[in-house]
Design an enzyme around this catalytic site. Sequence first.
Site, PDB file in Angstrom:
ATOM      1  N   GLU A   1      25.791  37.067  33.347  1.00  0.00           N
ATOM      2  CA  GLU A   1      26.741  38.061  32.836  1.00  0.00           C
ATOM      3  C   GLU A   1      27.801  37.276  32.096  1.00  0.00           C
ATOM      4  OE1 GLU A   1      28.195  41.321  35.293  1.00  0.00           O
ATOM      5  OE2 GLU A   1      30.128  41.251  34.247  1.00  0.00           O
TER       6      GLU A   1
ATOM      7  N   HIS B   1      33.837  42.511  31.239  1.00  0.00           N
ATOM      8  CA  HIS B   1      35.240  42.136  31.350  1.00  0.00           C
ATOM      9  C   HIS B   1      36.019  42.429  30.072  1.00  0.00           C
ATOM     10  CE1 HIS B   1      38.705  40.538  33.278  1.00  0.00           C
ATOM     11  NE2 HIS B   1      37.998  40.353  34.371  1.00  0.00           N
ATOM     12  N   GLY B   2      36.960  43.352  30.211  1.00  0.00           N
ATOM     13  CA  GLY B   2      37.891  43.644  29.124  1.00  0.00           C
ATOM     14  C   GLY B   2      37.429  44.671  28.113  1.00  0.00           C
TER      15      GLY B   2
ATOM     16  N   ASN C   1      32.142  49.843  37.109  1.00  0.00           N
ATOM     17  CA  ASN C   1      32.867  49.145  38.179  1.00  0.00           C
ATOM     18  C   ASN C   1      33.950  50.083  38.717  1.00  0.00           C
ATOM     19  OD1 ASN C   1      35.002  47.633  39.430  1.00  0.00           O
ATOM     20  ND2 ASN C   1      33.975  45.780  38.741  1.00  0.00           N
TER      21      ASN C   1
ATOM     22  N   ARG D   1      48.356  53.524  48.694  1.00  0.00           N
ATOM     23  CA  ARG D   1      49.070  54.372  49.646  1.00  0.00           C
ATOM     24  C   ARG D   1      48.426  54.371  51.027  1.00  0.00           C
ATOM     25  NH1 ARG D   1      52.410  58.575  47.869  1.00  0.00           N
ATOM     26  NH2 ARG D   1      53.632  57.807  46.139  1.00  0.00           N
TER      27      ARG D   1
ATOM     28  N   THR E   1      42.605  39.683  38.251  1.00  0.00           N
ATOM     29  CA  THR E   1      41.193  40.014  38.078  1.00  0.00           C
ATOM     30  C   THR E   1      40.451  38.700  37.840  1.00  0.00           C
ATOM     31  OG1 THR E   1      39.620  41.323  36.778  1.00  0.00           O
ATOM     32  CG2 THR E   1      41.524  40.464  35.601  1.00  0.00           C
ATOM     33  N   THR E   2      39.116  38.742  37.831  1.00  0.00           N
ATOM     34  CA  THR E   2      38.347  37.511  37.657  1.00  0.00           C
ATOM     35  C   THR E   2      38.705  36.869  36.321  1.00  0.00           C
ATOM     36  OG1 THR E   2      36.614  38.828  38.693  1.00  0.00           O
ATOM     37  CG2 THR E   2      36.041  36.578  38.048  1.00  0.00           C
TER      38      THR E   2
ATOM     39  N   ARG F   1      36.007  41.516  47.474  1.00  0.00           N
ATOM     40  CA  ARG F   1      36.780  40.269  47.423  1.00  0.00           C
ATOM     41  C   ARG F   1      37.043  39.758  48.821  1.00  0.00           C
ATOM     42  NH1 ARG F   1      39.300  39.509  42.103  1.00  0.00           N
ATOM     43  NH2 ARG F   1      40.226  37.685  43.027  1.00  0.00           N
TER      44      ARG F   1
ATOM     45  N   GLU G   1      29.416  42.323  43.214  1.00  0.00           N
ATOM     46  CA  GLU G   1      30.057  41.086  42.738  1.00  0.00           C
ATOM     47  C   GLU G   1      30.640  40.370  43.940  1.00  0.00           C
ATOM     48  OE1 GLU G   1      33.108  42.035  39.963  1.00  0.00           O
ATOM     49  OE2 GLU G   1      31.745  42.979  38.579  1.00  0.00           O
TER      50      GLU G   1
ATOM     51  N   HIS H   1      33.229  44.896  43.582  1.00  0.00           N
ATOM     52  CA  HIS H   1      33.538  43.501  43.913  1.00  0.00           C
ATOM     53  C   HIS H   1      34.158  43.480  45.301  1.00  0.00           C
ATOM     54  CE1 HIS H   1      35.664  39.515  42.510  1.00  0.00           C
ATOM     55  NE2 HIS H   1      35.022  39.380  43.656  1.00  0.00           N
TER      56      HIS H   1
ATOM     57  N   ARG I   1      41.179  43.349  48.881  1.00  0.00           N
ATOM     58  CA  ARG I   1      42.349  44.056  48.324  1.00  0.00           C
ATOM     59  C   ARG I   1      41.993  45.450  47.814  1.00  0.00           C
ATOM     60  NH1 ARG I   1      43.314  40.663  42.796  1.00  0.00           N
ATOM     61  NH2 ARG I   1      43.361  38.921  44.248  1.00  0.00           N
ATOM     62  N   HIS I   2      40.728  45.679  47.448  1.00  0.00           N
ATOM     63  CA  HIS I   2      40.363  47.053  47.047  1.00  0.00           C
ATOM     64  C   HIS I   2      39.121  47.535  47.793  1.00  0.00           C
ATOM     65  CE1 HIS I   2      38.114  44.562  44.236  1.00  0.00           C
ATOM     66  NE2 HIS I   2      39.120  44.401  43.388  1.00  0.00           N
TER      67      HIS I   2
ATOM     68  N   GLY J   1      34.925  48.592  34.013  1.00  0.00           N
ATOM     69  CA  GLY J   1      35.707  49.305  35.008  1.00  0.00           C
ATOM     70  C   GLY J   1      37.020  49.838  34.495  1.00  0.00           C
ATOM     71  N   HIS J   2      37.938  48.913  34.169  1.00  0.00           N
ATOM     72  CA  HIS J   2      39.330  49.279  33.858  1.00  0.00           C
ATOM     73  C   HIS J   2      39.446  50.402  32.812  1.00  0.00           C
ATOM     74  CE1 HIS J   2      43.634  48.606  33.561  1.00  0.00           C
ATOM     75  NE2 HIS J   2      43.501  48.545  32.258  1.00  0.00           N
TER      76      HIS J   2
ATOM     77  N   ASP K   1      35.995  49.513  41.388  1.00  0.00           N
ATOM     78  CA  ASP K   1      37.018  48.852  42.215  1.00  0.00           C
ATOM     79  C   ASP K   1      38.378  49.546  42.113  1.00  0.00           C
ATOM     80  OD1 ASP K   1      35.092  46.974  42.715  1.00  0.00           O
ATOM     81  OD2 ASP K   1      35.997  45.380  41.506  1.00  0.00           O
ATOM     82  N   HIS K   2      38.735  49.974  40.895  1.00  0.00           N
ATOM     83  CA  HIS K   2      40.063  50.578  40.688  1.00  0.00           C
ATOM     84  C   HIS K   2      40.252  51.860  41.508  1.00  0.00           C
ATOM     85  CE1 HIS K   2      41.119  47.682  37.815  1.00  0.00           C
ATOM     86  NE2 HIS K   2      41.529  48.431  36.819  1.00  0.00           N
TER      87      HIS K   2
END
Length: 255
Positions: free
Chosen positions: A155, A201-202, A11, A22, A104-105, A49, A74, A47, A53-54, A229-230, A13-14
């Site tokens: 998922e 997730h996580g 993922n 910026r 986040t979700t 959204r 997503e 994702h 936002r990203h 992702g994260h 997204d980040h």
Amino acid sequence: MIAALPRLGVNIDHVATLRQLRGTPYPDIVEAARACEAGGAGQITIHLREDRRHIHDEDVRRLRSSLKVPMNLEMAVTDEMIRIAGRVRPDWSCLVPEKRQEVTTEGGLDLKRAGRRLAKGVGALQKLGVKVSLFVEPSLEAVKAAQVLGAEAVEFHTGKYCLARQREGARAVKQAASELDRLRKACLAARKAGLGVHVGHGFDYANVREVAAFVDAEGGPLVEEYNIGHAIVCRAAFVGLERAVREMKSAILAP
Ligand code: PXP
């Protein structure tokens, strides 16, 4: 039959979040996807959204025309997102609940409450040739509901297990063990129901290993797909994206 190796969906997204911080033209999302592919990603997950936002629409379009691996989009089940999926035709669409204020979700879909709208969305996406996974809590009820809806996969939201596993103390250890057991049972039920077994997730480089060690009745890997992702993007700040993906893939393939 030899079981297929699990896929790592990265993922990214980040990466778009960094750009949006910026409003610069970099980091480039396509370059990020290329590094993930070089590190062995089996899929790129993004994702789109509602509040953009990203990830932006242009990112989705550019990725679609440049990815060598499948795309997992997503999205919330809205008319707008289904129209976009119709244009983009991702390989997979992972349907998620979306709340505007969340970081986040936060949880899985409430399949009972989402009812008719969700059923319509699943049908519309499948008609477009897009495979559907439903982001749900790891429960037997969710597996049954996903089967009734005719989704190709579920998922499972692994956040509760992952968070408990990252905390210290006897209570956290107990909770992590109980969440892990709940997740394993839900994965087995999904497999039995003929659904694809995806998780996300996580996850970090440590807690993913216990899930990657789940085996099916034949002793093969129980989970088919991880969306992470994260932890990968955080690790990439130190070692680069390609190596961060490679390390996560090793953690999954050799838990
Ligand atoms: N799967 C879904 C459905 C998600 O919403 C997210 C977060 O965007 C992930 C997987 C990845 O979670 P994480 O960034 O914690 O690895």
